[in-house]
Design a protein around this motif. Structure first.
Motif, PDB file in Angstrom:
ATOM      1  N   ASP A  70       0.857  -1.197   0.000  1.00  0.00           N
ATOM      2  CA  ASP A  70       0.000   0.000   0.000  1.00  0.00           C
ATOM      3  C   ASP A  70       0.889   1.242   0.000  1.00  0.00           C
ATOM      4  N   PRO A  71       0.776   2.113  -1.012  1.00  0.00           N
ATOM      5  CA  PRO A  71       1.643   3.302  -1.067  1.00  0.00           C
ATOM      6  C   PRO A  71       1.416   4.277   0.086  1.00  0.00           C
ATOM      7  N   ILE A 100      17.919   2.408   0.178  1.00  0.00           N
ATOM      8  CA  ILE A 100      16.755   1.609  -0.201  1.00  0.00           C
ATOM      9  C   ILE A 100      16.007   1.131   1.031  1.00  0.00           C
ATOM     10  N   THR A 101      16.664   1.176   2.186  1.00  0.00           N
ATOM     11  CA  THR A 101      16.055   0.686   3.424  1.00  0.00           C
ATOM     12  C   THR A 101      15.215   1.729   4.146  1.00  0.00           C
ATOM     13  N   ALA A 105       9.055   5.337  -2.958  1.00  0.00           N
ATOM     14  CA  ALA A 105       9.079   5.754  -4.355  1.00  0.00           C
ATOM     15  C   ALA A 105       8.804   7.261  -4.431  1.00  0.00           C
ATOM     16  N   PRO A 106       9.442   7.979  -5.370  1.00  0.00           N
ATOM     17  CA  PRO A 106      10.291   7.471  -6.457  1.00  0.00           C
ATOM     18  C   PRO A 106      11.769   7.331  -6.077  1.00  0.00           C
ATOM     19  N   HIS A 108      13.182   5.592  -3.688  1.00  0.00           N
ATOM     20  CA  HIS A 108      13.515   4.189  -3.476  1.00  0.00           C
ATOM     21  C   HIS A 108      13.667   3.464  -4.807  1.00  0.00           C
ATOM     22  N   THR A 109      12.799   3.757  -5.756  1.00  0.00           N
ATOM     23  CA  THR A 109      12.862   3.107  -7.064  1.00  0.00           C
ATOM     24  C   THR A 109      14.194   3.398  -7.748  1.00  0.00           C
ATOM     25  N   ARG A 110      14.629   4.654  -7.703  1.00  0.00           N
ATOM     26  CA  ARG A 110      15.901   5.036  -8.327  1.00  0.00           C
ATOM     27  C   ARG A 110      17.081   4.329  -7.660  1.00  0.00           C
ATOM     28  N   LEU A 111      17.094   4.332  -6.328  1.00  0.00           N
ATOM     29  CA  LEU A 111      18.207   3.728  -5.606  1.00  0.00           C
ATOM     30  C   LEU A 111      18.239   2.209  -5.806  1.00  0.00           C
ATOM     31  N   ARG A 112      17.070   1.597  -5.757  1.00  0.00           N
ATOM     32  CA  ARG A 112      17.017   0.140  -5.922  1.00  0.00           C
ATOM     33  C   ARG A 112      17.477  -0.253  -7.316  1.00  0.00           C
ATOM     34  N   ARG A 113      17.065   0.495  -8.313  1.00  0.00           N
ATOM     35  CA  ARG A 113      17.467   0.196  -9.686  1.00  0.00           C
ATOM     36  C   ARG A 113      18.990   0.270  -9.832  1.00  0.00           C
ATOM     37  N   SER A 114      19.614   1.145  -9.073  1.00  0.00           N
ATOM     38  CA  SER A 114      21.053   1.338  -9.198  1.00  0.00           C
ATOM     39  C   SER A 114      21.862   0.160  -8.671  1.00  0.00           C
ATOM     40  N   VAL A 115      21.265  -0.682  -7.814  1.00  0.00           N
ATOM     41  CA  VAL A 115      22.016  -1.802  -7.240  1.00  0.00           C
ATOM     42  C   VAL A 115      21.343  -3.147  -7.507  1.00  0.00           C
TER      43      VAL A 115
END
Length: 413
Positions: A70-71, A100-101, A105-106, A108-115
């Motif tokens: 749920d956002p 990421i912890t 979003a957004p 978190h999305t950017r950071l997660r994509r990076s790793v």
């Protein structure tokens, strides 16, 4: 004046239980016994944590999956009412960078994509032969050494430390430094100052190493992040802090699952026999999932905060309210897993919540699964006479870290 008419005694104030809840020392592998009546009768209820605040405890499997996607439920631990796990996490949070912890979003999305790329299934699966060799070598060394031995120091700790060090590009010769400081960062029995000092030590160590990767990149995750920094996709500090977070998360949880999973199997010899006698990779993979479900070693709860009002059943979670998700309670929810108190390696268990759920589900879950599959598929075949060298009631359990497990696991063969 108080109403003293007959039959009008004041209504009792409902008690709010403390969280985390104590375990039954006679059943150390089961969830705290107070969780079951809450899950079955009050699945969304208040609990009291270390600072006196009363966040909501979510105990049903289905409710957890609904809310964790749920956002309106935030992972941002900079929020003023975030239900931190202990005093030193609360003290550190305002100074913790965005990771990421602790982002939504957004960002978190950017950071997660990076790793994310190094942890995808295909790249992780390619590590299987290397992890198999490490496991075989560690077992060889254990068998050549003293009998009995401590499985935690002989296998459970060195395996994930070797693997995450190799994946990140961290010299394993420094494992004592990152193991000790990682454990201190997560230890709720230490003061905020002690935890911060260990966090700084890890940060300084990774910063020095990362600067070397910027100049001389290799085939590892830190070098990949160095390339992203050079390309302007990540900030230098983001990359260093991400490396610290992965180093901390990359060894403690898997080490705990290896040792506690072995203890659980030794307590269930019929299931251990099934695993020892099977060469079916699918069965071994499912056995790892069932052990993850059964043990759910993250015992301090996933922690979130509501950004808006949310209705869950007959309760309304208000904006700013903290939420705790007890993973063990959900993974023993009979509505999701019939006869959930029984360890059954044939049970379809992949839908457990041991890695969390939703966009913040554990980044390293594929790596953890692979390590567990290799250990569970190898150790008990290589050492078929493995047994406990001390009664379970004498084993020291760790109740103060993020994960619940044994401090040592003496075994003989």
């Amino acid at each position: 004046m108080a109403d003293t008419q007959a039959g009008t005694t004041p209504a009792p104030t409902p008690s709010v239980p403390e969280y985390p809840m104590p375990r039954d020392l006679g059943c150390p592998l089961a969830p705290p016994p107070a969780l079951e009546p809450l899950r079955d009768g009050q699945p969304v209820s208040k609990v009291r944590i270390w600072n006196g605040s009363t966040p909501w405890l979510i105990t049903r499997h289905a409710d957890q999956r609904t809310l964790l996607t749920d956002p309106r439920v935030s992972n941002d631990d900079h929020e003023p009412d975030f239900p931190h796990v202990n005093a030193h996490r609360a003290a550190i949070a305002p100074h913790t960078p965005k990771l990421i912890t602790n982002t939504d979003a957004p960002e978190h999305t950017r950071l997660r994509r990076s790793v994310n790329a190094p942890f995808l299934v295909k790249r992780i699966e390619a590590m299987r032969p290397g992890i198999q060799k490490i496991v075989d070598d560690l077992i060889d060394t254990m068998l050549a050494g003293p009998n009995p031995a401590d499985l935690l120091t002989a296998l459970a700790l060195p395996l994930p430390s070797l693997v995450i060090a190799d994946l990140l590009g961290v010299p394993y010769k420094d494992h004592a430094l990152f193991q000790e400081n990682s454990n201190r960062v997560l230890d709720s029995s230490l003061s905020a100052e002690e935890a911060q000092a260990s966090g700084r030590a890890l940060g300084q160590y990774l910063d020095t190493l990362f600067r070397e990767k910027l100049e001389n990149p290799a085939d590892d995750v830190l070098s990949e992040m160095a390339g992203r920094v050079k390309a302007g996709e990540m900030a230098h500090e983001e990359a260093v802090n991400m490396g610290v977070a992965m180093l901390i998360a990359g060894h403690e949880t898997t080490a705990t699952m290896i040792s506690l999973g072995t203890l659980a199997l030794l307590q269930h010899p019929d299931q251990l026999t099934l695993l020892r006698e099977s060469d079916d990779p699918k069965f071994i993979a499912n056995a790892a999932e069932e052990l993850l479900r059964y043990l759910s070693i993250v015992h301090s709860g996933l922690r979130r905060v509501a950004k808006e009002d949310i209705e869950v059943g007959d309760q309304v979670i208000r904006q700013g309210d903290g939420l705790l998700f007890d993973l063990h309670a959900a993974n023993w929810d009979p509505q999701a897993f019939p006869e959930s108190e029984r360890l059954d390696l044939n049970r379809p268990a992949r839908q457990h919540n041991a890695f969390g759920y939703g966009p913040h589900q554990c980044l390293g879950q594929n790596l953890a699964r692979l390590e567990l599959q290799v250990v569970y598929g190898t150790l008990y075949k290589r050492v078929p006479t493995l047994s406990l060298a001390a009664p379970i009631e004498q084993l020291p359990f760790n109740h103060t870290g993020t994960t619940y497990g044994v401090k040592c696991l003496p075994v003989r063969w």
